[in-house]
Design a protein around this motif. Sequence first.
Motif, PDB file in Angstrom:
ATOM      1  N   MET A  46       0.825  -1.219   0.000  1.00 40.53           N
ATOM      2  CA  MET A  46       0.000   0.000   0.000  1.00 40.53           C
ATOM      3  C   MET A  46       0.854   1.263   0.000  1.00 40.53           C
ATOM      4  SD  MET A  46      -3.321  -0.685   2.337  1.00 40.53           S
ATOM      5  CE  MET A  46      -3.836   1.000   2.058  1.00 40.53           C
ATOM      6  N   GLY A  47       2.160   1.100   0.150  1.00 39.25           N
ATOM      7  CA  GLY A  47       3.058   2.256   0.069  1.00 39.25           C
ATOM      8  C   GLY A  47       2.923   3.173   1.270  1.00 39.25           C
ATOM      9  N   PRO A  48       3.168   4.476   1.060  1.00 39.33           N
ATOM     10  CA  PRO A  48       3.254   5.408   2.193  1.00 39.33           C
ATOM     11  C   PRO A  48       1.947   5.600   2.954  1.00 39.33           C
ATOM     12  CG  PRO A  48       3.599   6.546   0.092  1.00 39.33           C
ATOM     13  CD  PRO A  48       3.487   5.094  -0.226  1.00 39.33           C
ATOM     14  N   SER A  49       0.838   5.050   2.441  1.00 41.21           N
ATOM     15  CA  SER A  49      -0.423   5.185   3.189  1.00 41.21           C
ATOM     16  C   SER A  49      -0.356   4.446   4.520  1.00 41.21           C
ATOM     17  CB  SER A  49      -1.593   4.604   2.397  1.00 41.21           C
ATOM     18  OG  SER A  49      -1.688   5.243   1.182  1.00 41.21           O
ATOM     19  N   VAL A  50       0.371   3.347   4.550  1.00 44.05           N
ATOM     20  CA  VAL A  50       0.512   2.622   5.819  1.00 44.05           C
ATOM     21  C   VAL A  50       1.820   3.097   6.453  1.00 44.05           C
ATOM     22  CG1 VAL A  50       0.680   0.375   6.928  1.00 44.05           C
ATOM     23  CG2 VAL A  50      -0.791   0.674   4.931  1.00 44.05           C
ATOM     24  N   LEU A  51       1.687   3.906   7.469  1.00 50.13           N
ATOM     25  CA  LEU A  51       2.862   4.557   8.057  1.00 50.13           C
ATOM     26  C   LEU A  51       3.706   3.565   8.852  1.00 50.13           C
ATOM     27  CD1 LEU A  51       1.014   7.757   9.285  1.00 50.13           C
ATOM     28  CD2 LEU A  51       2.692   7.635   7.437  1.00 50.13           C
ATOM     29  N   THR A  52       3.036   2.793   9.717  1.00 46.88           N
ATOM     30  CA  THR A  52       3.742   1.794  10.526  1.00 46.88           C
ATOM     31  C   THR A  52       2.811   0.619  10.783  1.00 46.88           C
ATOM     32  OG1 THR A  52       3.005   2.654  12.672  1.00 46.88           O
ATOM     33  CG2 THR A  52       5.063   3.545  11.809  1.00 46.88           C
ATOM     34  N   VAL A  53       3.432  -0.498  11.163  1.00 48.93           N
ATOM     35  CA  VAL A  53       2.672  -1.689  11.577  1.00 48.93           C
ATOM     36  C   VAL A  53       3.325  -2.224  12.842  1.00 48.93           C
ATOM     37  CG1 VAL A  53       1.852  -3.985  10.912  1.00 48.93           C
ATOM     38  CG2 VAL A  53       2.274  -2.265   9.139  1.00 48.93           C
ATOM     39  N   SER A  54       2.510  -2.595  13.820  1.00 48.17           N
ATOM     40  CA  SER A  54       3.053  -3.271  14.996  1.00 48.17           C
ATOM     41  C   SER A  54       2.523  -4.702  15.038  1.00 48.17           C
ATOM     42  CB  SER A  54       2.661  -2.535  16.279  1.00 48.17           C
ATOM     43  OG  SER A  54       1.259  -2.489  16.410  1.00 48.17           O
ATOM     44  N   VAL A  55       3.361  -5.591  15.557  1.00 42.99           N
ATOM     45  CA  VAL A  55       2.950  -6.988  15.746  1.00 42.99           C
ATOM     46  C   VAL A  55       3.011  -7.257  17.243  1.00 42.99           C
ATOM     47  CG1 VAL A  55       3.451  -9.394  15.198  1.00 42.99           C
ATOM     48  CG2 VAL A  55       3.791  -7.611  13.464  1.00 42.99           C
ATOM     49  N   VAL A  56       1.854  -7.573  17.801  1.00 42.42           N
ATOM     50  CA  VAL A  56       1.677  -7.614  19.254  1.00 42.42           C
ATOM     51  C   VAL A  56       1.089  -8.967  19.634  1.00 42.42           C
ATOM     52  CG1 VAL A  56       0.426  -6.474  21.144  1.00 42.42           C
ATOM     53  CG2 VAL A  56       1.095  -5.158  19.138  1.00 42.42           C
ATOM     54  N   PRO A  57       1.690  -9.686  20.577  1.00 45.11           N
ATOM     55  CA  PRO A  57       1.086 -10.981  20.924  1.00 45.11           C
ATOM     56  C   PRO A  57      -0.251 -10.788  21.625  1.00 45.11           C
ATOM     57  CG  PRO A  57       2.854 -10.462  22.461  1.00 45.11           C
ATOM     58  CD  PRO A  57       2.855  -9.381  21.407  1.00 45.11           C
ATOM     59  N   VAL A  58      -1.160 -11.720  21.430  1.00 44.83           N
ATOM     60  CA  VAL A  58      -2.472 -11.624  22.043  1.00 44.83           C
ATOM     61  C   VAL A  58      -2.309 -11.579  23.570  1.00 44.83           C
ATOM     62  CG1 VAL A  58      -2.791 -14.156  22.071  1.00 44.83           C
ATOM     63  CG2 VAL A  58      -4.770 -12.642  21.970  1.00 44.83           C
ATOM     64  N   ALA A  59      -3.085 -10.675  24.210  1.00 43.38           N
ATOM     65  CA  ALA A  59      -2.975 -10.493  25.666  1.00 43.38           C
ATOM     66  C   ALA A  59      -4.164 -11.169  26.338  1.00 43.38           C
ATOM     67  CB  ALA A  59      -2.962  -9.002  26.003  1.00 43.38           C
ATOM     68  N   LEU A  60      -3.895 -12.102  27.203  1.00 41.25           N
ATOM     69  CA  LEU A  60      -4.964 -12.874  27.843  1.00 41.25           C
ATOM     70  C   LEU A  60      -4.836 -12.807  29.360  1.00 41.25           C
ATOM     71  CD1 LEU A  60      -4.632 -15.989  25.517  1.00 41.25           C
ATOM     72  CD2 LEU A  60      -6.339 -14.170  25.333  1.00 41.25           C
TER      73      LEU A  60
END
Length: 428
Positions: free
Chosen positions: A205-219
């Motif tokens: 998607m190019g510059p439209s997606v500024l950042t992405v985080s990958v976060v483990p599910v919190a239970l």
Amino acid sequence: MLKIAAVEPESLGAELGLAPGDELLSINGRELVDFLDWEFLAADEAFVLRVRTAAGEEVEFDIERPLELPLGVMLEPPRIRRCANRCDFCFVDGNPEGSRKTLFIRDDDYRLSFRHGNFATLTNLKDKDVRRILEYRLSPLYVSVHATDPEIRRRLLRNPRAPAVLEQMRMFAAGGIQFHAQIVLVPGINDGPVLAKSLGDLYEMGPSVLTVSVVPVALTSFSRLDLVRSPEPREAAEAIRVVRRWAGKARGERGEGWVYGSDELYQIAGEPFPPAEEYDGFPQVENGVGAVRYLEQHIESEAAELPLMAGQRVLVCTGTAMGTLMPNLLPALERATGATFELAVLENTYYGPTVTTAGLLPGEAFRQALAGRGDVDLALLPAESVNEDGRFVDDVLLSDVERTAPMDVRLSYHFTDALGACVVGRES
Ligand code: SF4
């Protein structure tokens, strides 16, 4: 309905006679539905405002003002938009029975995504919401993507009607909207090749997606553990490998890492955090991404400004997530202040030991940790653990903890905020 909660004295609003309880009806004939309408439509120098006073009288104001003159009107809090999903990992299901009502609100509100950086799924948008996002240019939006494959995402959200998120994002991107995305990693469902594909799709998607985080599910101990589980160390390590691959590509091609694993992901994997410079200014620090490196950097840069507190004893209360990392941070504070810092690592007695973040520690845990510690001059409690009403997650009041503690108690986000203006010692 848009109601005034307060009006700043000596503001234009006060001069006009606006008062708490007055209803803001329209601007230039356009109905005011919520705070977004108010902020965007009242941003002009000249407009006609229609108000219904608390006494029921309708009044029209022809307003002309220099832009630097604030209206000084504070609104009542908005009604939060409810969520259309039923994720197995929803934190609401992880609350113990009897928790306060507000903890059971499943909010999914694009307006708060824009305003406060809350993540939203965009699955409850109506046509008029889409129009508003585009018209008001609500950018960047924080979006819980989880998976770009529509079927896998529907499974994760337990929402068969969830629209295809990539199509939605592309449509908004064409209107100039940018995004910060998060992927909550649920082992066996959106990790492995699904994670790699999601990152690939978002990268395209190019510059439209500024950042992405990958976060483990919190239970928590109360979550639907029959349906969902936390990642194992090898699964977290594999996710980090995928993140690194895309981060390396992004850094080479775009000059920034673009995708980041959360601190908890590294902790589960048993791997060291990347250095501070690899977080590129910490764009998702409030999502637990780079929080430790951010804290280290902050302490380093502010240490010289801290007051001397020689001979004082400071107790730092934190959750088990930071428990192993904090010892690396405290020596710098000791060197700067001359005080002695002691760590109190508290297990979460409210949600169970799997919840390791300091921000979700209950007031009762602090009360117990501080009781009988008359040898300590000052206790620092994580500021995120208290809400705007001064309550911990278990409804215990901060004021009660302060009253019963045998030392001075301060809330702190990053130590230096609480120590900076520190006059240590109990008031008599
Ligand atoms: S999107 Fe999922 S996790 Fe978030 S509030 Fe809704 S059900 Fe809960």
